[in-house]
Enzyme design. Structure first.
Site, PDB file in Angstrom:
ATOM      1  CG  HIS A 138       5.223  -1.122   8.212  1.00  0.00           C
ATOM      2  ND1 HIS A 138       4.448  -1.602   9.237  1.00  0.00           N
ATOM      3  CD2 HIS A 138       6.276  -0.501   8.816  1.00  0.00           C
ATOM      4  CE1 HIS A 138       4.994  -1.292  10.401  1.00  0.00           C
ATOM      5  NE2 HIS A 138       6.107  -0.626  10.178  1.00  0.00           N
ATOM      6  CB  CYS A 139      -0.668  -1.123   7.312  1.00  0.00           C
ATOM      7  SG  CYS A 139      -0.934  -2.045   5.779  1.00  0.00           S
ATOM      8  CE  LYS A 140      -2.576  -8.232  12.090  1.00  0.00           C
ATOM      9  NZ  LYS A 140      -3.857  -8.553  12.775  1.00  0.00           N
TER      10      LYS A 140
END
Length: 201
Positions: free
Chosen positions: A111-113
Site C-alpha cells: 500500500h501507499c497513500k
C-alpha cells in the site's frame, strides 16, 4: 474492492477493507493506506508482511497493530510525484519486488497513500516479471488509478527492465508446494539469500 462484509456473530461486526483494496494474486494484496477501522478486515487476511511505499513515518496506531500480530513492515520511501519531470526510482522498486516475490513474506499487503500510483507501479512491474502483455498491465493500472492515471507511471512501467530483476534473483528457484493444490511458487535458495531491510515496528 469497496465491499463491506457482514460477519454474523453475537455482536455483528462489519469488516471494512481499505480504500482500493484488491487481491493481486494468492497471498498478495494491494490497497490504500489502512485506517484503524480496517484492522478487523486485515485480521482476516492473516498477513505476515506489509510493503509500505511512502516516506512518511508509519502511524503509531498502525505500528501497534503490526506488533500485536507479528506483522513485518518493509518501508520503501517513494515520494508522491505529480511533476512530469520526476519519476519513480527504479532501484527502490527493484528492492520492493525482491521482498514481494519471496513467498516467505506472504500473505503480504502492498500500500501507499491511496493505492493508485506508487502501488500501481510496483504491481505493474510485478506483472511484467510475470510476463503479462503490456496492454493488460496498463489496463490494471488504470482500473485503480481512474481519472488520475499518470503517463509518467505508464512510461516507467513500460521501460522497467525485468531482466535486471531476473539476473539479480538468480538464486530464486521454482518449487511446487500446495495450499490444497500443486502450484508454482517462488522461493529463495537459502544458501544464497540476501536479507532484505526491515523497518523496525
Amino acid at each position: 474492492m469497496g465491499l463491506m462484509i457482514l460477519e454474523e456473530e453475537e455482536n455483528d461486526v462489519v469488516l471494512v477493507p481499505p480504500t482500493n483494496f484488491s487481491m493481486v494474486e494468492d497471498g498478495i494484496f494491494r490497497s490504500g493506506f489502512p485506517q484503524p477501522s480496517n484492522f478487523p478486515f486485515l485480521d482476516t487476511l492473516n498477513l505476515r508482511s506489509i510493503i509500505y511505499l511512502c516516506p512518511e513515518p508509519y502511524p503509531e496506531e498502525n505500528l501497534e497493530f503490526l506488533r500485536s500480530r507479528n506483522i513485518r513492515l518493509f518501508q520503501f520511501g517513494i515520494e508522491g510525484k505529480t511533476e512530469p519531470c520526476l519519476s519513480i526510482p527504479k532501484d527502490t522498486i527493484m528492492e520492493a519486488l525482491k521482498v514481494l516475490i519471496d513467498v516467505r513474506n506472504h500473505p503480504i499487503l502492498i500500500h501507499c497513500k491511496r493505492g493508485k500510483h506508487r502501488t500501481g507501479c510496483l504491481v505493474g512491474c510485478l506483472r511484467k516479471f510475470q510476463n503479462w502483455c503490456l496492454s493488460s498491465v496498463f489496463e490494471e493500472y488504470q482500473r485503480f488509478a481512474g481519472l488520475k492515471s499518470r503517463i509518467t507511471d505508464l512510461r516507467f512501467i513500460e521501460a522497467f527492465e525485468v531482466m535486471c530483476l531476473r539476473q539479480c534473483l538468480y538464486s530464486i528457484i521454482y518449487q511446487y508446494q500446495g495450499y490444497g493444490s500443486n502450484k508454482r511458487r517462488l522461493l529463495y535458495k537459502e544458501e544464497k539469500l540476501q536479507k532484505p531491510q526491515i523497518t523496525s515496528v
